[in-house]
Design an enzyme around this catalytic site. Structure first.
Site, PDB file in Angstrom:
ATOM      1  N   CYS A  45       7.592  -1.605   6.639  1.00 11.59           N
ATOM      2  CA  CYS A  45       6.877  -2.754   7.220  1.00 11.59           C
ATOM      3  C   CYS A  45       7.582  -4.065   6.911  1.00 11.59           C
ATOM      4  O   CYS A  45       7.297  -5.089   7.541  1.00 11.59           O
ATOM      5  CB  CYS A  45       5.428  -2.794   6.744  1.00 11.59           C
ATOM      6  N   CYS A  79      -4.275   5.092  -2.379  1.00 10.66           N
ATOM      7  CA  CYS A  79      -5.066   6.133  -1.711  1.00 10.66           C
ATOM      8  C   CYS A  79      -6.524   5.795  -1.956  1.00 10.66           C
ATOM      9  O   CYS A  79      -6.909   5.512  -3.093  1.00 10.66           O
ATOM     10  CB  CYS A  79      -4.730   7.513  -2.282  1.00 10.66           C
ATOM     11  N   GLU A  94     -21.110  11.058  -1.458  1.00 12.83           N
ATOM     12  CA  GLU A  94     -21.462   9.751  -2.010  1.00 12.83           C
ATOM     13  C   GLU A  94     -22.015   9.779  -3.427  1.00 12.83           C
ATOM     14  O   GLU A  94     -21.657   8.902  -4.231  1.00 12.83           O
ATOM     15  CB  GLU A  94     -22.483   9.065  -1.082  1.00 12.83           C
ATOM     16  N   GLY A 134     -23.878   9.399   5.201  1.00 14.59           N
ATOM     17  CA  GLY A 134     -24.997   9.860   4.388  1.00 14.59           C
ATOM     18  C   GLY A 134     -24.738  11.139   3.630  1.00 14.59           C
ATOM     19  O   GLY A 134     -25.684  11.766   3.136  1.00 14.59           O
ATOM     20  N   CYS A 143       0.809  -1.234   0.000  1.00 13.00           N
ATOM     21  CA  CYS A 143       0.000   0.000   0.000  1.00 13.00           C
ATOM     22  C   CYS A 143       0.835   1.273   0.000  1.00 13.00           C
ATOM     23  O   CYS A 143       0.357   2.329  -0.399  1.00 13.00           O
ATOM     24  CB  CYS A 143      -0.963   0.013   1.178  1.00 13.00           C
TER      25      CYS A 143
END
Length: 1366
Positions: free
Chosen positions: A77, A164, A1298, A1122, A52
């Site tokens: 990592c 991202c 959204e 929402g 990532c």
């Protein structure tokens, strides 16, 4: 080796600070060390797999021979701390910060709006910083002042390995490109530095200045004296060695393996652990990077020899350099390098060794690209076993028994190749070499479905009519076999023969019989078709048929010449044509700034953006752990329905570091075993003797470190028993059969519009019982679920959690602990991405953490690893849809009935409310009459929950599927069918009685027309028609799609307080999850208090601070979701400001009578002295007549599909979206682009796979592919329409979070249009009749899906058609 002979210490630097360790666990990664042993928390854990980029840092090494510092990005990592001896590490904090000043990268990322949730941003910055530093070492001319030596293409590729989930990548790419020497600033998007009308010189002057000579010091001088490679570390029985010769290595191996029988691990970059997770410790770790014989690179006329520990990046660099071989060999090596450039990511290639990659392929059957291309190139390997050195062909090496720890790969030799000479004076010889890979991402960071490489010597006699293959080497890999193979039967079949159509067809048939994907591997027929496609692509240009040369229009032109080794790339490289231009094309962002409510409406940068890019922004996992803190990791079920008889560990005693195992028995007396707010149904926190789905929490292991907790959880053995239990319900069909449903509340049940029977009677045509299936989608927020719980006095608990609804977390935790809610304080400052997944699915993590802290009376923190998060958290609701539709011959639909089965999983969660969101999105067209029946199915799966656009995403797709089907049935243009079924305002009011608003609100028809004009839709349709007629193996499609999206504004709280010095502190119920809520709130407070500003020049924005949500400070915060929480929070603080203004106005008027000018600071000081209440709280309740409204948008997308691989390239998308009067156009633009790209993921890319027990198998970055910079639209043009004034909404604004996600269905529809063209062609080749458009394109439309519809046998069909016409 004796311990006394060596230094037992490890010395390295982080951001110039010296670290010396004498004891360290050899498995400790740099990321683990940074986050637990230093103050530097900017580097994030996103996946732990190197997939990532959130953990990317800069590593610097000093070469004492060359006296120069080498700098490169690495994944912290995977990088082991023990490998850092004498090295320096730079994190984003080392570039700059709020105290010493931000780096130009930080400033430009912030100013280009390139950070939303901010969790990925530090890694992005460091990936780019590495590219920036290394470009300055090139021999290129000096760039103009303020710029770097990077090119635009290099700037974009620098972040190709970083994920991202928020921004959609375009603003990040713009921030990076702003440093490029060849950038045209006019091509860069919306930013805080300049306006569009300013000259280039003005723009340059306003960019934060970059000067590479002022760059930060990445390698402190003191480290040069610490260069001691012979380091031994011996900690708790584990040893780390750095041998400096082959002899020393042999001696070590002999003593450790033979004499002591120890488990030994040979280490170079440790990147293999990102793929093969290692849970157990080895006794001895041996770092091979200090042995000179293993990092040698020698190049001469015969070829290039590369040591086994040479990194892939250095191998690429060596292969690209001109050598002593001829021109053909130089090109040959560069083609190998170009393919290697698509292996993994830059930061992985900087650490991973060439030898390590080949050993993984040989030993672990890793699907290596490198093994395949080097096999075709006829490479040799040097290996050493004991004292014996052997030279083998790579083929022999791959076929020998798996390497053990005593077998050392020393080097790889790639021979030079030149065309055969002296066949005859009448004969022209050529060398051909091509490499191939079909993978979900063009630029790497994805394993291939298949890879291949082919090397051929050809001759073409002047006297004969055709090409002869004098020699041939064909290699294939990554299709499930143990390793890459040479296909010798096909090589022998073709060698020495004149190539013709019949021979090529026979060779492909033979090849398919030999290269057969293994059973158990995914997409077997697809991989088999790639085998044929790759060989066809390699050989077909050499074939001469009686009618002349192959006239196939490959690559967009009529290509009749042989493919030579000097050809830059084969057509499988999607970015061949963009090498000079970059991945993305210049795009337009059109926004209209409304200054009526200044500073509301201004495109100011995101609040806290600089803190995010510099790593100073504090997320839950960044809060320092107290010394007695413990860490939790879940043990989860792998069975869908079973009794849990017991849980044991593989070891007889408790594993290392483990303090206890928390389960249902540890719920305190008076507490409840619930894992979700009871309003949302029942779901246990821990399974109580019975597990009901794979992924259910059985227990929580608590240990001294996160690593120990996870290792213990991974070694847990669960005893299951299914006796006496029915079979689990794993499909919606099984749920129907067993009547396993949740109840849809009456208010959520769909209402019929019109008379369906009458509409069907009026129809001239009908389609009955057509079925669609929609799969799931995982949230993939960059920050996984995380909570930190601290026991406090009086049986109370302070809980820091990454949650979209802290209030629900408080309610749930209090219920679990059996305490009053006032004993639970939940704090959320910011969330590293949510998308609905941090709403209800964050609650059980918070509750389990609090139960553990309560039980042990110690602080406990949980940070789920990516695999656990993907398995336990749930995802978007899968659905099965069945529809019947009636319509007229002109395409006007008269009636639609839809039956939908929604897979809810084990508990209700949000699912019973899906009808309320799905049906309004489905009603975006005037269907005449519509009736919908939705059943919510209870199954033995993880609970599905709300994910960005829950229900709406599926509803909008269903609508488009119906429209596409009707158009196909009538053989009409789809766009015409869409247009004729758009709502009139009268039909809109009928369908959306509560939310249609006034006629001037209905902007969709004008948007729909406008986007056709702005995107040049009609002209492009004509161009696409011509393109498709000229190209056999690439087809294009285009689609225009509208959306209607209903939102409701919810209640929320707010408080504005003015402090003694005039600074303002703001609290809101809404949570900052990357959507810019804090930014809009700050703007609203500055506007709301402006009536009492005494001077027009004063700007309150810098005095305002929005602080974290605290459930005991501000109650009734509600849910952030929402799309309307930002505007509701703005409305709440605006009401607060009105109250404060009312209190301050009389004082201001009195003061103005006493003095000429009253400053803000003076006004507030006087207010404090005169005891004016300077804190105001409100609970915002929207007007019932306006709390529902409709959002409108339209998009045109154009795609190009590759008929040999199924790859889809999104060439261009044009979006127009109605934002009302945008509160912040920059924030809304980011939301539009980010949502759209997330939608591309759902409709095109993200496969959420489970096994037969319902256990999620797409459980990491290797198996789950979200969009990356190379899979988004090459050109993404967005216009934000500022529509009319709407007095009942918050300063006339509309939602943006959204709705734009739904517009991504335009990409899916465009892909379908391109496939139709491919299928027409396939039918003509086969000489059969049939409809090219009667098919269903699955969601997601991945490469295998597209290829299957274009014809898995299209190559054979094409060749057969040529033969039949000869």
């Amino acid at each position: 080796m004796e311990n006394k002979e060596v230094e037992q210490k490890l010395v390295f630097a982080i951001n110039g600070e010296r670290f010396e360790l004498s004891k360290v666990d050899p498995t400790t990664t740099l990321l683990e060390f940074l986050r637990t042993q230093t103050r530097y928390k900017g580097t994030k854990l996103g996946c732990g797999e190197g997939g990532c980029g959130a953990c990317v840092v800069l590593q610097s090494k000093y070469d004492p021979v060359l006296e120069q510092v080498e700098e490169f990005s690495v994944n912290s990592c995977l990088t082991l701390v023990c490998s850092l001896n004498g090295c320096s590490v730079t994190t984003t904090e080392g570039l700059g910060n709020s105290k010493s000043g931000f780096h130009p990268i930080h400033k430009r990322f912030s100013g280009f709006h390139a950070s939303q949730c901010g969790y990925c941003t530090p890694g992005m910055c460091m990936s780019f910083f590495s590219a920036l530093l290394n470009s300055e070492k090139s021999q290129r001319p000096d760039p103009p002042p303020g710029f770097s030596k990077l090119t635009v293409a290099e700037a974009e590729k620098a972040i190709a390995g970083n994920l991202c989930r928020c921004t959609g990548y375009r603003p990040i790419a713009d921030a990076c490109k702003s440093f490029a020497a060849d950038v045209d600033l006019e091509d860069l998007g919306l930013n805080c530095f300049w306006g569009k009308e300013e000259s280039n010189d003005e723009k340059v002057s306003k960019l934060p200045f970059y000067n590479h000579q002022n760059e930060v010091c990445t390698f402190p001088e003191f480290l040069k004296a610490e260069m001691k490679p012979k380091t031994l570390l011996d900690t708790e029985g584990y040893s780390w060695y750095n041998p400096v010769s082959i002899e020393e290595l042999q001696s070590l191996l002999k003593s450790k393996l033979t004499e002591n029988g120890e488990r030994v691990k040979l280490v170079v970059g440790n990147t293999g652990t990102g793929y093969y997770k290692e849970l157990e410790h080895y006794d001895t770790y041996i770092d091979l990077r200090h042995i000179p014989d293993l990092f040698v690179i020698r190049k001469d006329k015969t070829g290039i020899k590369i040591g086994a520990t040479v990194t892939i990046s250095k191998a690429i660099q060596a292969l690209k350099e001109d050598g002593e071989g001829g021109f053909q060999s130089t090109i040959f090596f560069k083609k190998i390098a170009d393919h290697m450039d698509k292996v993994a990511t830059v930061s992985i290639r900087n650490s991973a060794s060439l030898g390590g990659n080949l050993v993984m392929a040989q030993k672990n059957h890793f699907p290596s690209d490198i093994a395949t291309i080097l096999l075709a190139a006829g490479s040799l390997v040097d290996i050493q076993t004991g004292c014996k050195k052997i030279i083998l062909t790579l083929e022999e090496f791959l076929e020998m028994s798996p390497c053990d720890s005593e077998t050392i790969l020393l080097s790889v030799t790639i021979p030079s190749w030149e065309p055969i000479k002296n066949i005859s004076s009448e004969t022209k010889t050529e060398l051909l070499f091509e490499t191939y890979r079909a993978a979900p991402r063009p630029l790497g960071n994805a394993l291939p479905y298949l890879n291949a490489a082919f090397l051929a010597q050809t001759s073409n006699s002047k006297t004969s009519d055709g090409v002869v293959l004098e020699s041939l080497q064909l290699a294939f890999g990554a299709y499930g076999t143990e390793h890459a193979i040479r296909v010798r039967k096909v090589e022998e079949f073709l060698t020495g023969k004149f190539l013709n159509v019949g021979l090529l067809l026979e060779a492909i048939k033979l090849l398919r019989e030999i290269v057969v994907p293994e059973k158990g591997i995914s997409h077997r027929p697809y991989r088999s078709s790639l085998v044929a496609g790759f060989l066809f692509d390699f050989l077909h240009p050499l074939v001469v048929v009686r009618t002349g040369t192959f006239n196939d229009g490959l690559n967009g032109y009529i290509n009749g010449s042989p493919v030579k080794v000097s050809k830059p790339e084969n057509h499988f490289d999607q970015f061949d044509h963009t090498k000079g231009l970059g991945i993305l094309s210049p795009a337009k962002q059109l926004v209209k700034v409304n200054r009526k409510f200044h500073p509301v409406g201004e495109p100011i940068k995101k609040a806290g953006a600089e803190l995010q890019v510099s790593g100073e922004a504090v997320y839950v996992d960044d809060i320092p752990s107290p010394k007695d803190c413990l860490h939790g990791a879940f043990i989860y079920s792998t069975k869908p329905l079973a009794h849990v008889k017991g849980i044991k560990f593989k070891t007889t005693s408790l594993p290392r570091g483990v303090f206890g195992v928390i389960s249902v028995k540890d719920i305190p007396a008076g507490g409840k075993n619930i894992g979700i707010n009871p309003i949302l149904g029942y779901e246990p926190l821990f399974a109580d003797g019975l597990t009901e789905y794979a992924g259910q929490a059985l227990a929580l292991v608590v240990a001294d470190t996160q690593k120990h907790a996870e290792m213990a959880a991974d070694t847990a053995v669960v005893d299951y028993d299914t006796e006496g239990l029915e079979a689990p319900i794993l499909t919606v069909e099984e749920a129907v059969e067993k009547s396993s449903f949740f109840t849809v509340p009456p208010f959520a049940k769909p209402k019929q519009v019109g008379d369906f029977s009458k509409g069907m009677a009026e129809a001239e045509h009908k389609i009955l019982s057509e079925e669609i299936k929609l799969e799931s989608q995982y949230y993939f927020y960059m920050e996984t679920q995380t909570t930190f719980s601290v026991p406090d006095e009086d049986n109370s608990m302070v809980v820091y959690t990454s949650s979209q609804c802290p209030e629900d977390a408080q309610i749930l935790i209090a219920s679990c602990l059996g305490v009053p809610e006032h004993n639970v304080r939940v704090i959320t400052r910011r969330v590293g991405g949510g998308f609905g997944g941090k709403a209800f699915r964050a609650l059980p993590v918070a509750a389990a953490c609090a139960v553990a802290a309560h039980k042990l009376q110690r602080p406990v923190r949980i940070y789920l690893n990516r695999k656990t998060d993907m398995i336990m958290t749930g995802a978007r609701n899968p659905m099965k849809i069945n529809y019947s539709v009636g319509f007229k011959s002109n395409g006007k639909i008269t009636a639609l009935h839809v039956d939908i089965l929604v897979n809810a999983g084990i508990s209700e969660d949000f699912s019973p409310l899906i009808p309320m969101t799905l049906v309004p999105a489905l009603k975006k067209y005037d269907w005449g009459a519509i009736s919908v029946d939705i059943k919510i199915c209870k199954t033995n799966h993880t609970s599905k929950s709300a994910m960005r656009g829950p229900g709406e995403t599926q509803g909008s797709y269903i609508a488009e599927a119906v429209i596409e089907h009707v158009a196909s049935y009538l053989s009409m243009e789809v766009d015409s069918v869409r247009t004729i079924n758009l709502h009139s305002f009268d039909s809109l009011k009928l369908y959306y009685a509560e939310s249609a608003g006034e006629s001037f609100d209905y902007t969709l028809p004008s948007l729909f027309d406008k986007v056709a004009v702005s995107s040049s839709l009609q002209q492009r349709i004509a161009k696409i028609h011509y393109f498709n007629s000229c190209n056999k193996w690439r087809k294009r499609g285009i689609s225009r799609v509208p959306i209607v999206y209903e939102v409701s504004v919810r209640t929320t709280t707010g408080r504005v307080s003015i402090l003694n010095d005039g600074s303002v502190v703001v609290e809101v119920g809404g949570i900052e999850i990357g959507q810019g809520l804090w930014t809009k709130v700050k703007q609203m407070v500055a506007f709301g208090l402006s009536p009492v500003l005494c001077s027009g020049s004063e700007d309150l924005s810098e005095k305002i601070r929005v602080i974290q949500a605290d459930t005991l400070s501000l109650v009734q915060g509600g849910l952030t979701g929402g799309s309307t929480t930002s505007e509701a929070s703005c409305a709440a603080v605006h009401e607060c400001c009105d109250i404060l203004v009312e209190r301050l106005k009389p004082l201001k008027e009195r003061l103005q009578k006493q003095m000429d000018a009253v400053s803000w600071d003076m006004l507030i000081l006087q207010a404090h002295q005169q005891s004016v209440n300077l804190s105001a709280s409100t609970f915002y309740v929207p007007d019932l007549t306006s709390n529902h409204y409709l959002n409108y948008g339209a998009a045109v997308s154009e795609v190009e599909i590759d008929l040999l691989t199924g790859a889809t390239t999104i060439l261009q998308t044009d979006i127009i979206y109605d934002c009302g009067q945008s509160l912040n156009p920059a924030v809304d633009l980011g939301q539009i682009e980010g949502a759209f790209v997330q939608g591309i993921g759902f409709y095109m890319q993200e496969e959420h796979l489970t096994n037969s027990d319902g256990l999620v198998m797409s459980d990491g970055t290797w198996t789950y592919k979200i969009p990356t910079i190379d899979t988004i639209p090459k050109q993404l043009n967005v216009e934000i329409l500022n529509s009319e004034h709407h007095e009942k909404r918050v300063l006339s604004s509309k939602a943006s979070g959204e709705p734009p996600l739904l517009l991504a269905v335009s990409v899916h529809c465009a892909t379908r249009a391109a496939i139709i063209e491919a299928r027409k062609q396939l039918l003509s080749w086969k000489g059969t009749d049939g409809s090219s458009s009667s098919f269903q394109l699955k969601v997601p439309a991945t490469m295998p899906v597209v290829k299957e519809l274009c014809g898995l046998d299209n190559v054979e069909s094409f060749l057969q058609s040529l033969l039949s016409h000869q």
